[in-house]
Write a protein that holds these residues in place. Sequence first.
Motif, PDB file in Angstrom:
ATOM      1  N   SER A   1      -7.231   2.134   3.791  1.00 29.34           N
ATOM      2  CA  SER A   1      -8.216   2.565   4.309  1.00 29.34           C
ATOM      3  C   SER A   1      -7.446   2.761   5.811  1.00 29.34           C
TER       4      SER A   1
ATOM      5  N   ARG B   1      -9.661   7.574   3.986  1.00 27.92           N
ATOM      6  CA  ARG B   1     -10.902   7.901   5.387  1.00 27.92           C
ATOM      7  C   ARG B   1     -11.247   9.150   3.978  1.00 27.92           C
TER       8      ARG B   1
ATOM      9  N   VAL C   1     -13.044   3.212  10.068  1.00 30.25           N
ATOM     10  CA  VAL C   1     -11.824   3.098   9.193  1.00 30.25           C
ATOM     11  C   VAL C   1     -11.944   4.574   9.991  1.00 30.25           C
TER      12      VAL C   1
END
Lengths: 391, 432
Positions: free
Chosen positions: A34, A40, A60
């Motif tokens: 992440s 992403r 994120v």
Amino acid sequence: MTRLGFDPDELAACVGCGLCLPHCPTYRVTGLESASPRGRITAMRVVEEGMPLDDAFSTVIDECILCRGCEAACPSGVQYGHLAEAARERVARRRPPMRRLVEWVAFVAVLPRHSVLLACTWLLLVAQRLHLVPARLGLPRLSPRSLRTPIVPDGDPTAYLFTGCVMDAWQRDVHRAAVHVMRSCGAQVGLPTAGGDCCGALHAHAGRVGEARRLARRVMASMPGDAPIVVDSAGCGAAMKDYGRLLGGPAAAAFSARVQDFAEWVAARGAPPLRDTGITVVVQDPCHLRHVQHAEGSVRTILHDAYRLVETDDDGMCCGAGGAYAVTERDLATRVRDCKVAAIRAAAGAMPFLVASANPGCAMHLDAAGLDVRHPAELLAAALDDPKGAM
Amino acid sequence: MCFPESIEEISAAVGIACRHRVPFVARGSGTGLAGGATPVGDPLVIVTTRMNRILEIDAADRVAWVEPGVCNLDLSRSARHLGLHYAPDPSSQQACSIGGNVGTNAGGPHCLRDGVTSAHVLAVDVVLADGVITRLGGLAPDTPGYDLRGCFVGSEGTMGIAGRIAVRLLPDPPAVRTLLLDFASVAAAAATVSGIIAAGIVPAALEMMDAPITRLVEDFVGAGYPRDAEAVLLVEVSGLPEGVAAEVSGIGQVGRDHGARHVRVAADDAERELLWKGRKSAFGAIARIAPDYYLHDAVVPRTRLVEVLARVREIAAAQDLLVMNVFHAGDGNLHPLLVFDAREPGIWERVHAAGNGIVRACVEAGGVLSGEHGIGLEKRDLMPLVFDPDDLDAQARLRDAFDPSGLANPEKVLPRGSRCGEATRAPEGTWV
Ligand SMILES: Cc1cc2nc3c(=O)[nH]c(=O)nc-3n(C[C@H](O)[C@H](O)[C@H](O)COP(=O)(O)OP(=O)(O)OC[C@H]3O[C@@H](n4cnc5c(N)ncnc54)[C@H](O)[C@@H]3O)c2cc1C
Ligand code: SF4
Ligand code: SF4
């Protein structure tokens, strides 16, 4: 257009191969999918598919330094920078009120108003003298003499030097060195007129695209004609080279085409005569110089006659500064910086050394970790046959 | 999902999974192309990315002990100052992990002469499915007893998790040259491949790319790959300078005899690296044409390359799909890529039909299902094409011997019903 506001084809371009992972500084230090470009992009995808735009998504996106190391490495040509800036813009709209206020003060009240910024800088200088500013913040030691002495432009400019907002307030000596070198190269140096003092890069990064556009128009108006525009901050240069896309239209594209990094401009004209200083310099490539402007070669070209240049063994990995990132994501920024500092020290070995960095943000961030960082313009100015010159 | 930082932590995690009868899946960098690390159902995913330390490099014995999350390229980089490197170089080497390489028995362009992962793994400390840590293989040249290490390499996480790996490092060759040959037909390129081997030259690497992929790669790297070639060969030779020079001219000659239009020899390391960057970016660069691809990894006898490639093109054309070929020509390891946009309705049926057709064509030509990417989830149900029920049963029993609980990466590699009489057996988990 989609929920996050980009072309769905741009998102589809990612095939999930993972070749970008090792080039991502946040993935390197966390090992988390992440915190990787692929992760992403996956997060953006699930939001597009209807998952809520929640705090987890904000984290994120916020944890991304926007260094675009992944973009340079991606064989599919994923335009990660566009995707992330659009996502930032959506995320910025759902910040808590306090953070929105702080951001408003920084982005709207201070950065684009140079007199306010300079006044704040004086206050900061006083606070620094009273030891009220913790050293870990990594602010440069502000100098009253430098702040008091403006740079005087030449008439009828053959090249502009873009001075910018924070940099002109905090690192004006770098501009002085740049002007000195440019004059040694035979240029008449112009400066932007009032209003053209913030390029809007930090705004675009923070997802404030509307403000970034407004500032871009002001900058364009402040340097008319067709003389080249020399920029000694890699972050500003990258943003200004992107005005063509940000604003659209031929005028913006023509303006962007005039923009050159300081090193590019000097390399194209040929550096003035330099003496060999024998000093070891480790070159740090600011991401916006290397991954976005692809101008890192010029820095080496202009410095190699005067210094013993040494390379780090980390493929130009980001140092973690990332505009305001070092302030907003301090923990990650520090861990990323630790890797960079280790790579720099390993490269220099036992030799005493200086670090060359063409971006003020990186310079401050690395300086705070105890390295002696100089801008290539300062290094060149110090190695000129006539270092004092006509300043 | 968990992120262990030591082999003991892997063991603890597996132990907990075992006690609660939860399946677990090992995951490295997630670059696998057969879905081996894809969770099915709700397993515990054990991610090794935080185990990225190189524990020891013994330059005299040329052995390195590494944690499984170490990135393949980082290992070679760390050994560079000693004049050593880790030979298996999957095209994903900048991202994939040594643990994942062991899991899939990964190959790479330079495995033609030096052999695939298995030939370079000396010992593995494995966490078995009940959490017990055991060492398979050893540093001695020939460890006594069955080669369980060999069994484990390529087991795709179904026999336990590698927590520490000892690999062999090879000395860097004194001289390396890379050649690019371009051809007006695939047949001429394939004939050259056979010709080179027949001439007694075993290059370090021998790769082929067809016209569409060559153009694509050139768009990404700008290495001067010929845009108008029907096929190109990338050949690397290495060894002592005199031998290398002789091989370079030998390969050039064979190429020209078979109608090569140009033979380019990379002038320096920078040019070599650029050419290789092109080859190694090929899969990733596909998205420049369409967002999705489906890839096979079959091996066919080198002598039948031309015929199989022609079949592959026909099969793809029959489904109105674009196919591109980039592959390890030296060992006949094909990677036909079907390129498409998954958003197009009905596309998956066509892709699967073409994919199955391609696999059948390869198997009919005497080939096998996977050269290096593994079976995982994606090729699992194709296993009966190459193995009869007895073969599958024997493999299932081998797997059971390592993992009687059936918790290690279930649903992968072997299709349901592989075990003789499986349908009549009590459900997994009740009979141990
Ligand atoms: C662009 C691209 C090019 C590629 N080129 C090649 C190539 O040239 N040659 C080649 O062989 N492959 C290639 N691959 C496939 C892939 O990179 C390899 O299969 C690689 O070995 C997978 O490593 P990983 O760390 O990503 O493993 P993952 O994808 O995370 O896992 C792969 C398999 O290994 C198992 N596994 C992971 N870690 C462990 C462990 N510690 N112990 C036991 N099992 C484990 C997983 O359960 C899974 O079954 C390519 C992939 C891409 C995207
Ligand atoms: S961004 Fe590019 S390199 Fe990264 S996973 Fe997606 S396609 Fe691969
Ligand atoms: S921009 Fe930098 S930090 Fe963000 S995903 Fe890409 S490589 Fe990682």
